[in-house]
Design a protein around this motif. Sequence first.
Motif, PDB file in Angstrom:
ATOM      1  N   SER A 112      -4.732  -2.437  -8.238  1.00 12.34           N
ATOM      2  CA  SER A 112      -4.937  -2.161  -9.659  1.00 12.34           C
ATOM      3  C   SER A 112      -4.165  -0.930 -10.110  1.00 12.34           C
ATOM      4  O   SER A 112      -3.672  -0.876 -11.246  1.00 12.34           O
ATOM      5  N   LEU A 113      -4.060   0.083  -9.237  1.00 12.09           N
ATOM      6  CA  LEU A 113      -3.269   1.265  -9.599  1.00 12.09           C
ATOM      7  C   LEU A 113      -1.828   0.878  -9.884  1.00 12.09           C
ATOM      8  O   LEU A 113      -1.197   1.411 -10.810  1.00 12.09           O
ATOM      9  N   ALA A 114      -1.301  -0.057  -9.091  1.00  6.62           N
ATOM     10  CA  ALA A 114       0.089  -0.485  -9.284  1.00  6.62           C
ATOM     11  C   ALA A 114       0.230  -1.430 -10.465  1.00  6.62           C
ATOM     12  O   ALA A 114       1.208  -1.361 -11.215  1.00  6.62           O
ATOM     13  N   ALA A 115      -0.737  -2.321 -10.665  1.00  7.67           N
ATOM     14  CA  ALA A 115      -0.619  -3.342 -11.705  1.00  7.67           C
ATOM     15  C   ALA A 115      -1.015  -2.843 -13.082  1.00  7.67           C
ATOM     16  O   ALA A 115      -0.543  -3.380 -14.093  1.00  7.67           O
ATOM     17  N   LEU A 123      -4.237  -3.014   2.953  1.00 12.31           N
ATOM     18  CA  LEU A 123      -3.089  -2.694   2.114  1.00 12.31           C
ATOM     19  C   LEU A 123      -1.838  -3.497   2.453  1.00 12.31           C
ATOM     20  O   LEU A 123      -0.945  -3.617   1.618  1.00 12.31           O
ATOM     21  N   ASP A 124      -1.785  -4.035   3.666  1.00 10.78           N
ATOM     22  CA  ASP A 124      -0.570  -4.728   4.103  1.00 10.78           C
ATOM     23  C   ASP A 124      -0.944  -6.122   4.619  1.00 10.78           C
ATOM     24  O   ASP A 124      -1.231  -6.303   5.804  1.00 10.78           O
ATOM     25  N   PRO A 125      -0.953  -7.137   3.745  1.00 10.99           N
ATOM     26  CA  PRO A 125      -1.378  -8.463   4.192  1.00 10.99           C
ATOM     27  C   PRO A 125      -0.437  -9.084   5.209  1.00 10.99           C
ATOM     28  O   PRO A 125      -0.872  -9.886   6.043  1.00 10.99           O
ATOM     29  N   GLU A 126       0.829  -8.727   5.159  1.00 11.54           N
ATOM     30  CA  GLU A 126       1.782  -9.306   6.108  1.00 11.54           C
ATOM     31  C   GLU A 126       1.500  -8.837   7.529  1.00 11.54           C
ATOM     32  O   GLU A 126       1.489  -9.628   8.475  1.00 11.54           O
ATOM     33  N   PRO A 156      -0.384  -4.462  -1.825  1.00  8.24           N
ATOM     34  CA  PRO A 156      -0.427  -3.097  -2.338  1.00  8.24           C
ATOM     35  C   PRO A 156       0.577  -2.182  -1.637  1.00  8.24           C
ATOM     36  O   PRO A 156       1.108  -1.255  -2.253  1.00  8.24           O
ATOM     37  N   LEU A 157       0.848  -2.444  -0.356  1.00 11.63           N
ATOM     38  CA  LEU A 157       1.821  -1.629   0.358  1.00 11.63           C
ATOM     39  C   LEU A 157       3.191  -1.733  -0.301  1.00 11.63           C
ATOM     40  O   LEU A 157       3.861  -0.732  -0.534  1.00 11.63           O
ATOM     41  N   ARG A 158       3.600  -2.945  -0.609  1.00  8.00           N
ATOM     42  CA  ARG A 158       4.914  -3.134  -1.231  1.00  8.00           C
ATOM     43  C   ARG A 158       4.966  -2.592  -2.652  1.00  8.00           C
ATOM     44  O   ARG A 158       6.048  -2.291  -3.160  1.00  8.00           O
ATOM     45  N   ARG A 214       1.119   3.916   6.184  1.00  5.10           N
ATOM     46  CA  ARG A 214       2.345   3.325   5.645  1.00  5.10           C
ATOM     47  C   ARG A 214       2.346   3.339   4.121  1.00  5.10           C
ATOM     48  O   ARG A 214       3.387   3.531   3.484  1.00  5.10           O
ATOM     49  N   PHE A 215       1.188   3.143   3.537  1.00  7.51           N
ATOM     50  CA  PHE A 215       1.073   3.193   2.078  1.00  7.51           C
ATOM     51  C   PHE A 215       1.481   4.570   1.559  1.00  7.51           C
ATOM     52  O   PHE A 215       2.236   4.689   0.583  1.00  7.51           O
ATOM     53  N   LEU A 216       0.998   5.604   2.203  1.00  5.75           N
ATOM     54  CA  LEU A 216       1.323   6.963   1.778  1.00  5.75           C
ATOM     55  C   LEU A 216       2.820   7.240   1.936  1.00  5.75           C
ATOM     56  O   LEU A 216       3.419   7.937   1.102  1.00  5.75           O
ATOM     57  N   GLU A 217       3.424   6.691   2.974  1.00  3.26           N
ATOM     58  CA  GLU A 217       4.857   6.906   3.186  1.00  3.26           C
ATOM     59  C   GLU A 217       5.705   6.293   2.077  1.00  3.26           C
ATOM     60  O   GLU A 217       6.812   6.758   1.805  1.00  3.26           O
TER      61      GLU A 217
END
Length: 672
Positions: A530-533, A548-551, A585-587, A614-617
């Motif tokens: 939601s923060l991104a969208a 955060l990373d479904p892949e 969300p990661l992407r 990874r999200f923070l990076e």
Amino acid sequence: MGTAGVAEATVRTAPYGTWTSPITAAEAAAAGTRVEWVGFVGEHVWWTELRPQEGGRSALVGRSPDGTVAELLGAGWSVRSRVIEYGGRPWLALGRDVRAGFVFTHGDDQRVYRCVRGTDPVPLSPEPEIPAGLRYADFARVGDEVWCLRETLLDPAGTRVSRALVALPLDGRAAADPGAVRVLATGHHLMTGPKVSPDGGQVAWIGWDHPDMPWETTELMCAPVRPDGTLGPARRLAGGPGVSVGQVEWAPDRPGVLYALSDPDGWWNLHEIDPEGDSRCLCPRAEEFGEPLWRIGARWFLPTDDGRLVVAHGTSERRLAVLHPDGSLVDVPSPYTEWAHLATDGRRVVGTAAGPRLQSSVVLVDLGSPEDSHALDAPRLEVLRGPGQEAARHVDWLPHGRHEVFRNADGEDVHAFVHLPHNPRFAAPEGELPPLLVQAHGGPTTRGQLVVNREIAYFTSRGVGVVEVQYGGSTGFGRPYRERLRGNWGVVDVEDCAAVARGLVAWGLADRDRIGIRGGSAGGWTAAASLAAEPSLYRAAGIYYPLLDPEEWRDRGTHDFESRYLESLLGPWPQAAERYARASPLRQAGRVRAPFVIMQGLDDTITPPVQAERFLERLSGAVPHAYLTFEGEQHGFRRAETVVTCLHAELSLYGQVFGFEPPGVPRLALSA
């Protein structure tokens, strides 16, 4: 002191967010003491208590007929099973007499132990090669054995697992000799424990296989018990493609008859299955008589000894009722709107119960005779374990939550529980609108409950509103509602949360410039997405142990139970690879602009901390944020000190972003 005792002159005017409240973060953490897995042992009632103040230990507690409440094991023991990581029924009394003892799964090593009053527990199951790598739950006693579900970890991460129904000798010889454990049945990758018929001649269980989740497709299996204690060939009695069976029980007075919670018509209703396998719905209703099977051995209905069934039913709630053989359903008069963990001794029922102004308690109900319960006109309730004096003292600071229905952009209903700021000692300046937190529940195939929640009260009593959104995909409103999320995770949940937030702004109940979002696990996914969208809507977020990373999560990045969950939420891999990338969300981290705090357990095997790192990076630019990690915490925080730290961090973040200084709260350091 109640509201009536607060003189009007003592009500102060102060900005939202600056109100003081007796509901502290420590009280909210202490209120996390969770009562569950209730059962009768003769005239005694036992249950487990999750105790945040004791490092998240789960104690087994008993109440005797004279009202004495006592713990049944010492402080070094924790009664908790970790099957499918979310757990299962972890104990069983070995007879109606408490002197017969009981068996339980110990939380630390996951071995099964037998305990007889006055003696130390002794192990029944062998020591696993992988620490805590053999897990047991959902027990039944059969002669001199205990039958149960066994989960075997084939790697330390728990990404490869096998399951079977097994028999453990009660004499303890299997503790040193793994060969003494008898395998009773396999056949499905995931299973519940055995339900043994009253005459001991048959066993029923529920099984399912990847990629299905238990609320999508399961099979009700039944097998005969041979004279030598082995099981004959199993046959399917119910379930199958597109049908979910979530609980099964034997009729106590009708040989070969089963009751099953199943949804062939789109709602989890109760069905009777005769010995030939023919099924009929006992009370067809557009409501649910159960929940998704996140925990092995959960019970939402039970048959009594006189042909009735006690049930928990509803849509946005679960009220207690009696279902009669003629199909009539009679609610038990009660102030409680959420019942779970039901148990019966054949004439009474006990369970956990909560309500909008009532914190979860262990409550006993005398059902009376079948004739009486057709016209119940007064509660027959006894609270065996209440919320405690500290919690009861501050009831007037709890919000007055209410159920509202909003419309999303497609004109579909979105259910939500609205908790406006409330404090009997404070009022906001005239014309000021309150800040609002949108709360996304976890799962995502589950729901929120309109009951006392002191974490929510921690915010509302300080002048911050909270709305719990039952976004498309939530349970309680039938299969079509929950399947709105199918293939659309990260879209439907995000859009529904935004629709509710904008609806409250349009109603004049929230400040459009002070809206945040919070959630844990799958709710953490929704908050981050939601923060991104919705960068123009949300100004801050509190994110707990998020996916955060479904892949990566799809590719052995999580535990076995949910390892194929994304095939329904996003689609099969690799055909839906583009959808995974688009929803991730990661992407999308580079699009985040609002300040946030992530709170992560370092021992989390469901959503490992590497995803948050990874999200923070991948953040782009100077986004103020904090990353709080906690040693020893898994998925869902169990320790009081962790909960206190997190609530302080969240409130400090919202204060810094929304422009208020919460009294007595340590300032959270934000970095970019």
